[in-house]
Design a protein around this motif. Structure first.
Motif, PDB file in Angstrom:
ATOM      1  N   LEU A 156       0.824  -1.208   0.000  1.00 23.05           N
ATOM      2  CA  LEU A 156       0.000   0.000   0.000  1.00 23.05           C
ATOM      3  C   LEU A 156       0.865   1.268   0.000  1.00 23.05           C
ATOM      4  O   LEU A 156       0.502   2.272  -0.632  1.00 23.05           O
ATOM      5  CB  LEU A 156      -0.922   0.002   1.215  1.00 23.05           C
ATOM      6  N   GLU A 157       1.978   1.210   0.685  1.00 23.10           N
ATOM      7  CA  GLU A 157       2.890   2.357   0.682  1.00 23.10           C
ATOM      8  C   GLU A 157       3.441   2.606  -0.719  1.00 23.10           C
ATOM      9  O   GLU A 157       3.557   3.765  -1.162  1.00 23.10           O
ATOM     10  CB  GLU A 157       4.040   2.113   1.673  1.00 23.10           C
ATOM     11  N   ARG A 158       3.773   1.534  -1.445  1.00 23.89           N
ATOM     12  CA  ARG A 158       4.263   1.691  -2.817  1.00 23.89           C
ATOM     13  C   ARG A 158       3.176   2.289  -3.713  1.00 23.89           C
ATOM     14  O   ARG A 158       3.452   3.169  -4.543  1.00 23.89           O
ATOM     15  CB  ARG A 158       4.737   0.346  -3.363  1.00 23.89           C
ATOM     16  N   GLN A 159       1.928   1.793  -3.558  1.00 25.80           N
ATOM     17  CA  GLN A 159       0.836   2.347  -4.352  1.00 25.80           C
ATOM     18  C   GLN A 159       0.622   3.825  -4.034  1.00 25.80           C
ATOM     19  O   GLN A 159       0.345   4.635  -4.939  1.00 25.80           O
ATOM     20  CB  GLN A 159      -0.449   1.564  -4.086  1.00 25.80           C
ATOM     21  N   LYS A 160       0.740   4.147  -2.777  1.00 27.97           N
ATOM     22  CA  LYS A 160       0.579   5.546  -2.379  1.00 27.97           C
ATOM     23  C   LYS A 160       1.634   6.417  -3.042  1.00 27.97           C
ATOM     24  O   LYS A 160       1.329   7.517  -3.553  1.00 27.97           O
ATOM     25  CB  LYS A 160       0.660   5.645  -0.855  1.00 27.97           C
ATOM     26  N   GLU A 161       2.891   5.956  -3.036  1.00 23.32           N
ATOM     27  CA  GLU A 161       3.960   6.735  -3.653  1.00 23.32           C
ATOM     28  C   GLU A 161       3.720   6.909  -5.148  1.00 23.32           C
ATOM     29  O   GLU A 161       3.953   7.998  -5.708  1.00 23.32           O
ATOM     30  CB  GLU A 161       5.305   6.041  -3.401  1.00 23.32           C
ATOM     31  N   GLN A 162       3.246   5.862  -5.782  1.00 24.48           N
ATOM     32  CA  GLN A 162       2.972   5.953  -7.216  1.00 24.48           C
ATOM     33  C   GLN A 162       1.854   6.945  -7.516  1.00 24.48           C
ATOM     34  O   GLN A 162       1.944   7.735  -8.472  1.00 24.48           O
ATOM     35  CB  GLN A 162       2.615   4.576  -7.768  1.00 24.48           C
ATOM     36  N   LEU A 163       0.787   6.906  -6.704  1.00 29.26           N
ATOM     37  CA  LEU A 163      -0.321   7.837  -6.921  1.00 29.26           C
ATOM     38  C   LEU A 163       0.105   9.281  -6.668  1.00 29.26           C
ATOM     39  O   LEU A 163      -0.274  10.197  -7.427  1.00 29.26           O
ATOM     40  CB  LEU A 163      -1.496   7.464  -6.013  1.00 29.26           C
ATOM     41  N   LEU A 164       0.883   9.483  -5.606  1.00 29.13           N
ATOM     42  CA  LEU A 164       1.361  10.836  -5.328  1.00 29.13           C
ATOM     43  C   LEU A 164       2.253  11.350  -6.452  1.00 29.13           C
ATOM     44  O   LEU A 164       2.189  12.526  -6.833  1.00 29.13           O
ATOM     45  CB  LEU A 164       2.120  10.861  -3.997  1.00 29.13           C
ATOM     46  N   LYS A 165       3.072  10.448  -6.963  1.00 33.40           N
ATOM     47  CA  LYS A 165       3.945  10.838  -8.079  1.00 33.40           C
ATOM     48  C   LYS A 165       3.137  11.093  -9.344  1.00 33.40           C
ATOM     49  O   LYS A 165       3.431  12.020 -10.111  1.00 33.40           O
ATOM     50  CB  LYS A 165       4.970   9.739  -8.318  1.00 33.40           C
ATOM     51  N   LEU A 166       2.103  10.268  -9.571  1.00 31.39           N
ATOM     52  CA  LEU A 166       1.288  10.393 -10.782  1.00 31.39           C
ATOM     53  C   LEU A 166       0.488  11.685 -10.793  1.00 31.39           C
ATOM     54  O   LEU A 166       0.332  12.330 -11.843  1.00 31.39           O
ATOM     55  CB  LEU A 166       0.358   9.184 -10.905  1.00 31.39           C
ATOM     56  N   TYR A 167      -0.004  12.081  -9.633  1.00 31.90           N
ATOM     57  CA  TYR A 167      -0.864  13.262  -9.556  1.00 31.90           C
ATOM     58  C   TYR A 167      -0.156  14.464  -8.941  1.00 31.90           C
ATOM     59  O   TYR A 167      -0.804  15.402  -8.488  1.00 31.90           O
ATOM     60  CB  TYR A 167      -2.126  12.947  -8.756  1.00 31.90           C
ATOM     61  N   SER A 168       1.126  14.453  -8.997  1.00 34.75           N
ATOM     62  CA  SER A 168       1.873  15.621  -8.536  1.00 34.75           C
ATOM     63  C   SER A 168       1.737  16.745  -9.554  1.00 34.75           C
ATOM     64  O   SER A 168       1.460  16.506 -10.746  1.00 34.75           O
ATOM     65  CB  SER A 168       3.336  15.261  -8.337  1.00 34.75           C
ATOM     66  N   PRO A 169       1.914  17.998  -9.176  1.00 32.69           N
ATOM     67  CA  PRO A 169       1.796  19.122 -10.133  1.00 32.69           C
ATOM     68  C   PRO A 169       2.718  18.977 -11.344  1.00 32.69           C
ATOM     69  O   PRO A 169       2.308  19.224 -12.483  1.00 32.69           O
ATOM     70  CB  PRO A 169       2.158  20.337  -9.281  1.00 32.69           C
ATOM     71  N   ALA A 170       3.930  18.554 -11.093  1.00 32.52           N
ATOM     72  CA  ALA A 170       4.865  18.407 -12.217  1.00 32.52           C
ATOM     73  C   ALA A 170       4.405  17.324 -13.182  1.00 32.52           C
ATOM     74  O   ALA A 170       4.491  17.486 -14.418  1.00 32.52           O
ATOM     75  CB  ALA A 170       6.257  18.084 -11.681  1.00 32.52           C
ATOM     76  N   SER A 171       3.898  16.220 -12.605  1.00 29.96           N
ATOM     77  CA  SER A 171       3.428  15.125 -13.458  1.00 29.96           C
ATOM     78  C   SER A 171       2.198  15.547 -14.258  1.00 29.96           C
ATOM     79  O   SER A 171       2.076  15.221 -15.461  1.00 29.96           O
ATOM     80  CB  SER A 171       3.108  13.905 -12.591  1.00 29.96           C
ATOM     81  N   LEU A 172       1.294  16.286 -13.634  1.00 26.57           N
ATOM     82  CA  LEU A 172       0.096  16.742 -14.345  1.00 26.57           C
ATOM     83  C   LEU A 172       0.458  17.708 -15.476  1.00 26.57           C
ATOM     84  O   LEU A 172      -0.112  17.643 -16.580  1.00 26.57           O
ATOM     85  CB  LEU A 172      -0.864  17.409 -13.360  1.00 26.57           C
ATOM     86  N   LEU A 173       1.416  18.584 -15.217  1.00 26.60           N
ATOM     87  CA  LEU A 173       1.848  19.503 -16.272  1.00 26.60           C
ATOM     88  C   LEU A 173       2.485  18.747 -17.436  1.00 26.60           C
ATOM     89  O   LEU A 173       2.263  19.085 -18.618  1.00 26.60           O
ATOM     90  CB  LEU A 173       2.840  20.520 -15.699  1.00 26.60           C
ATOM     91  N   GLN A 174       3.264  17.735 -17.091  1.00 29.61           N
ATOM     92  CA  GLN A 174       3.910  16.953 -18.145  1.00 29.61           C
ATOM     93  C   GLN A 174       2.879  16.204 -18.994  1.00 29.61           C
ATOM     94  O   GLN A 174       2.963  16.187 -20.228  1.00 29.61           O
ATOM     95  CB  GLN A 174       4.908  15.978 -17.529  1.00 29.61           C
ATOM     96  N   ARG A 175       1.895  15.613 -18.335  1.00 31.51           N
ATOM     97  CA  ARG A 175       0.862  14.883 -19.079  1.00 31.51           C
ATOM     98  C   ARG A 175       0.021  15.840 -19.945  1.00 31.51           C
ATOM     99  O   ARG A 175      -0.392  15.498 -21.064  1.00 31.51           O
ATOM    100  CB  ARG A 175      -0.028  14.121 -18.097  1.00 31.51           C
ATOM    101  N   LEU A 176      -0.229  17.029 -19.394  1.00 29.49           N
ATOM    102  CA  LEU A 176      -0.984  18.012 -20.169  1.00 29.49           C
ATOM    103  C   LEU A 176      -0.191  18.460 -21.395  1.00 29.49           C
ATOM    104  O   LEU A 176      -0.741  18.636 -22.503  1.00 29.49           O
ATOM    105  CB  LEU A 176      -1.328  19.205 -19.277  1.00 29.49           C
ATOM    106  N   GLN A 177       1.108  18.617 -21.243  1.00 32.83           N
ATOM    107  CA  GLN A 177       1.948  18.994 -22.368  1.00 32.83           C
ATOM    108  C   GLN A 177       1.987  17.893 -23.433  1.00 32.83           C
ATOM    109  O   GLN A 177       1.943  18.176 -24.646  1.00 32.83           O
ATOM    110  CB  GLN A 177       3.371  19.283 -21.858  1.00 32.83           C
TER     111      GLN A 177
END
Length: 235
Positions: A156-177
């Motif tokens: 669960l800790e690994r899943q949490k880290e992945q979700l936080l990384k996936l929905y981080s501001p930098a990640s969202l900007l990258q996906r939007l780009q």
């Protein structure tokens, strides 16, 4: 040790060292210091004084005044022979000691504490099998269920880290780009099809308008998010 008067003829008294040598009591018990002469008077023999022996005086024991007065009240009515017997006879002394109310109270308290302690010890021994059973259960839980729970927690800790990384501001900007780039590529591909006459003008306009609208909406969102993150970083 005792000095009498009140009659014409003085009675022979044993010397202090004779009484102390035959007594099993410590010097502080054999020769107590009575500061008040009236507390040791005997009516049948007149008055007498208890004098200290020639030995080095012992440190006085700390006795409450009320307790000392009660003990003196028990001793003052005793005859000289009774006092001598208390000093020389261990059994008589013990019997007198146990008859004092303060001693009775202390002995009762001691007996009650002993009974309570024994009862607590017995209760603890009765609980020992249950304690051993619970200890074994805890050991089983630690070796089996706890290990599985820890492994699940790590997952669960690994899943949490992945979700936080996936929905981080930098990640969202990258996906939007990346979405903007994909829309731009689709627009270019549609424009190429028009030039190569692979599509007609009506279909091109409809599709191209939709792609450019999507591109500019994403571009505005990307710009707003990027500006917001820059302002937050400065703050």
């Amino acid at each position: 040790m005792f000095k009498f008067w009140g009659s014409n003829e003085q009675q022979a008294q044993p010397r202090p060292q004779d009484v102390t040598s035959q007594s099993w009591y410590p010097p502080s018990v054999v020769s107590p210091d009575f500061s008040r002469p009236s507390t040791a008077s005997v009516s049948s023999y007149g008055s007498f004084n208890l004098q200290r022996p020639t030995e080095q005086p012992q440190s006085p024991s700390h006795v409450a005044p009320a307790e000392a007065a009660g003990i003196i009240a028990l001793l003052k009515d005793k005859s000289v022979d009774e006092l001598r017997k208390l000093l020389a006879d261990k059994d008589a002394y013990n019997q007198f000691l146990l008859s004092i109310d303060q001693v009775k109270i202390q002995n009762n308290i001691r007996d009650e504490l002993s009974k309570e302690t024994l009862q607590i010890a017995k209760d603890n021994l009765d609980k020992e099998p249950r304690i051993m059973e619970l200890r074994n259960q805890c050991k089983i839980i630690r070796t089996t269920e706890l290990a599985a729970a820890q492994e699940k927690l790590l997952d669960l800790e690994r899943q949490k880290e992945q979700l936080l990384k996936l929905y981080s501001p930098a990640s969202l900007l990258q996906r939007l780009q990346e979405a903007m780039n994909k829309t731009e590529e689709e627009s270019e591909e549609l424009h190429r099809q028009l030039l190569d006459r692979e599509t007609d003008v009506g279909a091109f306009v409809q599709k191209y308008k939709k792609l450019r609208t999507t591109y500019h909406r994403r571009a505005l969102i990307h710009l707003a998010a990027k500006t917001s993150s820059v302002d937050t970083g400065k703050a």
